[in-house]
Design an enzyme around this catalytic site. Structure first.
Site, mmCIF file in Angstrom:
data_model
loop_
_atom_site.group_PDB
_atom_site.id
_atom_site.type_symbol
_atom_site.label_atom_id
_atom_site.label_comp_id
_atom_site.label_asym_id
_atom_site.label_seq_id
_atom_site.Cartn_x
_atom_site.Cartn_y
_atom_site.Cartn_z
ATOM 1 N N GLU A 24 88.446 14.623 51.956
ATOM 2 C CA GLU A 24 89.097 14.237 53.014
ATOM 3 C C GLU A 24 87.923 13.086 54.431
ATOM 4 O O GLU A 24 88.827 13.211 54.923
ATOM 5 C CB GLU A 24 89.232 15.527 53.618
ATOM 6 C CG GLU A 24 88.123 16.835 53.941
ATOM 7 C CD GLU A 24 87.666 17.819 53.021
ATOM 8 O OE1 GLU A 24 87.480 19.108 53.119
ATOM 9 O OE2 GLU A 24 88.419 17.315 51.673
ATOM 10 N N TYR A 58 71.655 18.893 45.593
ATOM 11 C CA TYR A 58 73.789 18.675 45.676
ATOM 12 C C TYR A 58 73.564 19.952 47.012
ATOM 13 O O TYR A 58 72.706 21.248 46.701
ATOM 14 C CB TYR A 58 74.321 19.537 44.676
ATOM 15 C CG TYR A 58 75.599 20.337 44.835
ATOM 16 C CD1 TYR A 58 76.216 19.475 45.562
ATOM 17 C CD2 TYR A 58 75.977 20.260 43.743
ATOM 18 C CE1 TYR A 58 78.133 19.924 46.191
ATOM 19 C CE2 TYR A 58 77.426 20.525 43.509
ATOM 20 C CZ TYR A 58 78.394 20.816 44.787
ATOM 21 O OH TYR A 58 79.110 20.720 45.047
ATOM 22 N N SER A 80 80.393 22.997 41.225
ATOM 23 C CA SER A 80 81.725 24.020 41.816
ATOM 24 C C SER A 80 83.050 23.461 41.868
ATOM 25 O O SER A 80 84.058 24.740 41.239
ATOM 26 C CB SER A 80 81.991 23.449 43.841
ATOM 27 O OG SER A 80 80.377 23.669 44.221
ATOM 28 N N LYS A 138 73.934 14.024 47.737
ATOM 29 C CA LYS A 138 75.561 14.317 47.260
ATOM 30 C C LYS A 138 76.241 15.822 48.544
ATOM 31 O O LYS A 138 75.504 17.148 48.497
ATOM 32 C CB LYS A 138 75.530 15.492 46.066
ATOM 33 C CG LYS A 138 77.027 15.715 46.156
ATOM 34 C CD LYS A 138 77.705 16.618 44.347
ATOM 35 C CE LYS A 138 79.267 16.289 44.449
ATOM 36 N NZ LYS A 138 79.737 18.064 45.523
#
Length: 306
Positions: free
Chosen positions: A192, A137, A48, A165
């Protein structure tokens, strides 16, 4: 295969572009070298952050090849090969193997409402086409499909599948994946949530801001491993200050701009991705200055603790 992932911090690399949105392979080589010099422990290309779904098959092959060449065996390179068609994904996977990547990764096919069985068959066709470790992913906010929901037992039982992932805020689902598939590594995908994800069983990380904030991620990992959860949480707060500032400007354009502070100018995102205006760049300059302060604070604390 275990050594490939471990607790490595992989940078999700941007794809540098010139003003006309052509891929800039020379700058990519400079970027990969700079990231490794900073100490990143792996490079993930074509995802991405790398605008992989906005590149042609030929461009994606060239990006993977150049990243492997620039890394020169110093760290593993993982190539994202997810595509709209199984045929293109196989072409990308075979090229990645030929060019020397350490592993491949894939999102599920997009747009059409494929069944879970059809998605599994798509994955299986790519896995069977090469002899490479494979990372699923999972990014449901982009794909509309979540491995956590189940139905992928056959896929996740394959010996080639070494990791997931997990780029999702669903930490309950992350913990359930660890419980159900103890032999498949959970790889954190949201910077985060690095510390919370580690607390539910994540090991490695592949992140957009890992290169920008490598010192903070390494400190957080070391503090948590030493049992200093409160200290690690303080560093996570600092990481999140940077993430928040970048998200407000558009994270993909923001990371390209900030990478230019320590590596190489990476140009614009490919349209229809938005570009930064002058005010946005000024706000990101402030984010960068705050990040540098956070790095110095963290280093000072670690020196005292050490």
């Amino acid at each position: 295969m275990t050594d490939l992932l471990g607790e490595r911090l992989f940078v999700a690399a941007v794809t540098p572009m010139r003003a006309d949105e052509a891929v800039d392979l020379d700058s990519l080589a400079t970027l990969v070298d700079a990231e490794i010099a900073r100490g990143v422990e792996g490079v993930y290309v074509g995802g991405s952050t790398g605008e992989g779904m906005l590149l042609s098959v030929e461009e994606r092959i060239a990006v993977g090849r150049e990243a492997v060449r620039a890394a020169a065996g110093r760290v593993p390179v993982v190539a994202h090969v997810g595509a709209m068609t199984t045929r293109d994904a196989v072409v990308l996977a075979r090229a990645a193997q030929r060019d020397g990547v350490a592993a491949i990764s894939m999102i599920p096919p997009l747009y059409y409402r494929y069944s879970t069985a059809e998605v599994t068959a798509h994955y299986r066709a790519v896995i069977d086409a090469v002899d490479l470790p494979f990372i699923v992913y999972n990014i449901p906010q982009f794909t509309g499909r979540d491995v956590v929901d189940g139905g992928y037992e056959e896929l996740l039982a394959l010996p080639q599948v070494i990791g997931i992932k997990h780029t999702s805020q669903n930490l309950f689902g992350a913990e359930r994946l660890v419980a159900r598939y103890p032999d498949v590594a959970l790889i954190n995908g949201f910077d985060e949530l690095y510390l919370p994800a580690r607390m539910v069983g994540a090991t490695a990380a592949i992140g957009t801001t890992v290169g920008l904030q490598l010192e903070l991620f390494r400190s957080m990992r070391a503090r948590e491993a030493a049992g200093d959860v409160e200290g690690a949480r303080a560093v996570q707060v600092r990481v999140n200050e940077t993430v928040e500032g970048m998200v407000q400007e558009g994270v993909f354009a923001a990371v390209k701009y900030l990478v230019g502070k320590y590596a190489v100018e990476c140009g614009p995102c490919r349209r229809p991705m938005p570009s930064l205006d002058q005010d946005g760049r000024a706000r990101l300059d402030a984010v960068w200055e705050r990040l540098l302060q956070n790095i110095e604070t963290t280093r000072a604390e670690d020196r005292i603790a050490g």
